[in-house]
Design a protein around this motif. Structure first.
Motif, PDB file in Angstrom:
ATOM      1  N   VAL A 154       1.293  -1.178  -0.046  1.00 54.53           N
ATOM      2  CA  VAL A 154       0.068  -0.438  -0.031  1.00 54.53           C
ATOM      3  C   VAL A 154       0.985   1.075   0.162  1.00 54.53           C
ATOM      4  N   LEU A 155       0.831   1.901  -0.780  1.00 56.29           N
ATOM      5  CA  LEU A 155       1.395   3.594  -1.612  1.00 56.29           C
ATOM      6  C   LEU A 155       0.625   3.953  -0.824  1.00 56.29           C
ATOM      7  N   THR A 156       1.243   5.644  -0.666  1.00 56.77           N
ATOM      8  CA  THR A 156       0.697   6.534   0.021  1.00 56.77           C
ATOM      9  C   THR A 156       1.208   7.380  -1.351  1.00 56.77           C
ATOM     10  N   GLY A 157       0.383   8.173  -1.716  1.00 48.84           N
ATOM     11  CA  GLY A 157       0.955   9.840  -2.683  1.00 48.84           C
ATOM     12  C   GLY A 157       2.193  10.447  -2.420  1.00 48.84           C
ATOM     13  N   TYR A 158       2.862  11.475  -3.171  1.00 46.77           N
ATOM     14  CA  TYR A 158       3.602  12.311  -3.630  1.00 46.77           C
ATOM     15  C   TYR A 158       3.181  13.371  -2.818  1.00 46.77           C
ATOM     16  N   PRO A 159       4.134  14.113  -1.204  1.00 51.41           N
ATOM     17  CA  PRO A 159       5.430  13.456  -0.679  1.00 51.41           C
ATOM     18  C   PRO A 159       4.355  13.010   0.507  1.00 51.41           C
ATOM     19  N   GLY A 160       3.557  12.089   0.351  1.00 52.11           N
ATOM     20  CA  GLY A 160       3.579  11.841   1.370  1.00 52.11           C
ATOM     21  C   GLY A 160       3.987  11.153   2.629  1.00 52.11           C
ATOM     22  N   THR A 161       3.785  10.722   3.541  1.00 56.17           N
ATOM     23  CA  THR A 161       4.039   9.927   4.864  1.00 56.17           C
ATOM     24  C   THR A 161       3.322   8.392   5.002  1.00 56.17           C
ATOM     25  N   ALA A 162       3.967   7.401   5.123  1.00 56.51           N
ATOM     26  CA  ALA A 162       3.109   6.241   5.286  1.00 56.51           C
ATOM     27  C   ALA A 162       2.887   6.635   6.616  1.00 56.51           C
ATOM     28  N   GLU A 163       3.136   7.114   7.944  1.00 63.49           N
ATOM     29  CA  GLU A 163       1.752   7.473   8.684  1.00 63.49           C
ATOM     30  C   GLU A 163       0.661   8.174   8.691  1.00 63.49           C
ATOM     31  N   ASN A 164       0.479   8.232   7.365  1.00 62.38           N
ATOM     32  CA  ASN A 164      -1.047   9.073   6.920  1.00 62.38           C
ATOM     33  C   ASN A 164      -1.872   7.258   6.893  1.00 62.38           C
ATOM     34  N   LEU A 165      -0.935   7.211   5.913  1.00 60.87           N
ATOM     35  CA  LEU A 165      -1.595   5.572   5.929  1.00 60.87           C
ATOM     36  C   LEU A 165      -2.449   4.568   6.987  1.00 60.87           C
ATOM     37  N   LEU A 166      -1.676   4.915   8.292  1.00 58.50           N
ATOM     38  CA  LEU A 166      -2.337   4.371   9.545  1.00 58.50           C
ATOM     39  C   LEU A 166      -3.382   5.657  10.131  1.00 58.50           C
ATOM     40  N   LYS A 167      -2.743   6.793  10.637  1.00 59.14           N
ATOM     41  CA  LYS A 167      -3.910   8.011  10.654  1.00 59.14           C
ATOM     42  C   LYS A 167      -4.777   8.562  10.158  1.00 59.14           C
ATOM     43  N   GLY A 168      -4.405   8.514   8.768  1.00 57.86           N
ATOM     44  CA  GLY A 168      -5.562   9.511   8.213  1.00 57.86           C
ATOM     45  C   GLY A 168      -6.287   8.774   6.800  1.00 57.86           C
ATOM     46  N   LEU A 169      -5.736   7.234   6.565  1.00 61.97           N
ATOM     47  CA  LEU A 169      -6.903   6.338   5.445  1.00 61.97           C
ATOM     48  C   LEU A 169      -7.095   5.559   6.601  1.00 61.97           C
ATOM     49  N   ARG A 170      -5.992   4.880   7.654  1.00 63.53           N
ATOM     50  CA  ARG A 170      -6.540   3.580   8.680  1.00 63.53           C
ATOM     51  C   ARG A 170      -7.143   2.761   8.400  1.00 63.53           C
TER      52      ARG A 170
END
Length: 370
Positions: A154-170
């Motif tokens: 699972v990848l975020t967009g650029y220049p996102g952080t991997a933490e976004n996948l845990l916290k923001g997108l859950r």
């Protein structure tokens, strides 16, 4: 206190309210025309407006997670300097931290699963990249002790952080809920940002003389995960999904590496590698590689595989609608394509949250554990 914490947001709001009240209360005392009164009024107005903008910015960032931490906000790379253990049994992956999952009983792995923060060392690409690995609760339960699990990058967009996948997108919490409801099989998620050579945006291509990003994601990553966890090595065991740049990468890797990945899901994806100040020269004049990085060109000119694709867009608010329709038209058997088209939705976390649950269900239905 973290950048996205409720305490920071509440403190900013309280300070803004306090400064507003102070401005009203002190304004009569600062009504004079002397320098002290003028500077006092200017100071109160600036301070109040600054805290108001800070409150709005913090609230927006908490909702959309443009920045995951203070270090991310100020451009500091906190992921560097992790020692990777290359000893036997941990040749290509090192676990550096374990986290609970934000679900009931999430502090117990056999109840809520577990998130492991890892560093992956690419054997072929020579790239080392941090990732978060979500392991479903079944992974820790005795009756599944001999069972393999399907996995998806699972990848975020650029220049996102991997933490976004845990916290923001859950993603972990959503996968847990979907599996508990019987909508998908328990699945391992390997969550990363597409930027493995920060701050450069390499668009998941092998740059001549530069980062071999495609090799890292297509070959090194599944090798490291399969060596370290109960995940098979066949295409039907592996999926790839992401949003924006991550969506482009997911479709690209699944399309060009059908021997490693059986399914790719691109949410709000674009279909041709970007070339701008953040990417630099990706192809060094190699027209064949530039064409190959154009997914619509690839669908027209490359032999179709047995891959599954999912693409998403919206009729109002997304800029990729026309490209998404062309992608769907160009997919030829034996490949198959599915789509999600919202009535409206922009290029943001709110839109992707509406697509993640059905996308996880879709990709889970096309993968197998063994």
């Amino acid at each position: 206190m973290g950048l996205t914490s409720n305490k920071v947001l509440a403190l900013a709001v309280l300070l803004a309210v306090a400064l507003f009240i102070a401005t009203i209360w002190l304004w009569p005392r600062l009504a004079g025309r002397n320098a002290r009164s003028v500077l006092g009024r200017v100071g109160l107005l600036l301070a109040t407006q600054l805290m108001l903008f800070a409150s709005v910015g913090l609230a927006a960032n908490k909702s959309f997670l443009f920045y995951g931490s203070w270090a991310d906000l100020f451009g500091q790379e906190t992921e560097m300097g992790v020692v990777v253990d290359h000893s036997a049994g941990a040749k290509h992956l090192k676990v550096v931290e374990t986290l609970g999952v934000d679900v009931p009983g999430g502090h117990k792995p056999a109840v809520g699963g577990q998130i492991q923060k890892v560093v992956i060392a690419g054997e072929k690409s020579k790239i080392e990249g941090p990732a978060y690995v979500y392991l479903p609760p079944e992974y820790f339960q005795p009756r599944y002790a001999r069972r393999n699990f399907p996995a998806s990058v699972v990848l975020t967009g650029y220049p996102g952080t991997a933490e976004n996948l845990l916290k923001g997108l859950r993603y972990p919490a959503t996968a847990y809920i979907q599996a508990a409801a019987g909508n998908m099989q328990p699945m391992i998620l390997v969550m990363m940002r597409p930027t493995v050579a920060p701050p450069r945006d390499t668009e998941c291509v092998d740059v001549p003389g530069g980062p071999q990003t495609e090799t890292f994601f297509a070959k090194d990553l599944p090798q490291a995960i399969s060596e370290s966890y109960r995940v098979g090595t066949k295409p039907r065991n592996w999926g790839f999904m992401g949003n924006s740049t991550g969506g482009y990468c997911a479709l690209k890797i699944a399309m060009h590496h059908p021997g490693n990945f059986g399914a790719g899901a691109g949410m709000s994806a674009y279909y041709k590698a970007a070339e701008d100040a953040t990417t630099g020269d990706l192809f060094h004049g190699n027209r064949n590689e530039a064409n190959r990085a154009d997914l619509l060109w690839s669908l027209d000119h490359l032999k179709p595989s047995k891959s599954f694709f999912l693409v998403t867009s919206s009729r109002e608010g997304e800029g990729n609608l026309q490209g998404t329709r062309l992608f769907i038209e160009k997919v030829k058997p034996p490949a198959r394509v599915s789509s999600i088209t919202l009535d409206s939705g922009g290029h943001n976390f709110g839109t992707w949250r509406r697509e993640i649950a059905p996308a996880l269900e879709w990709i889970s239905g096309r993968l197998r554990a063994n």
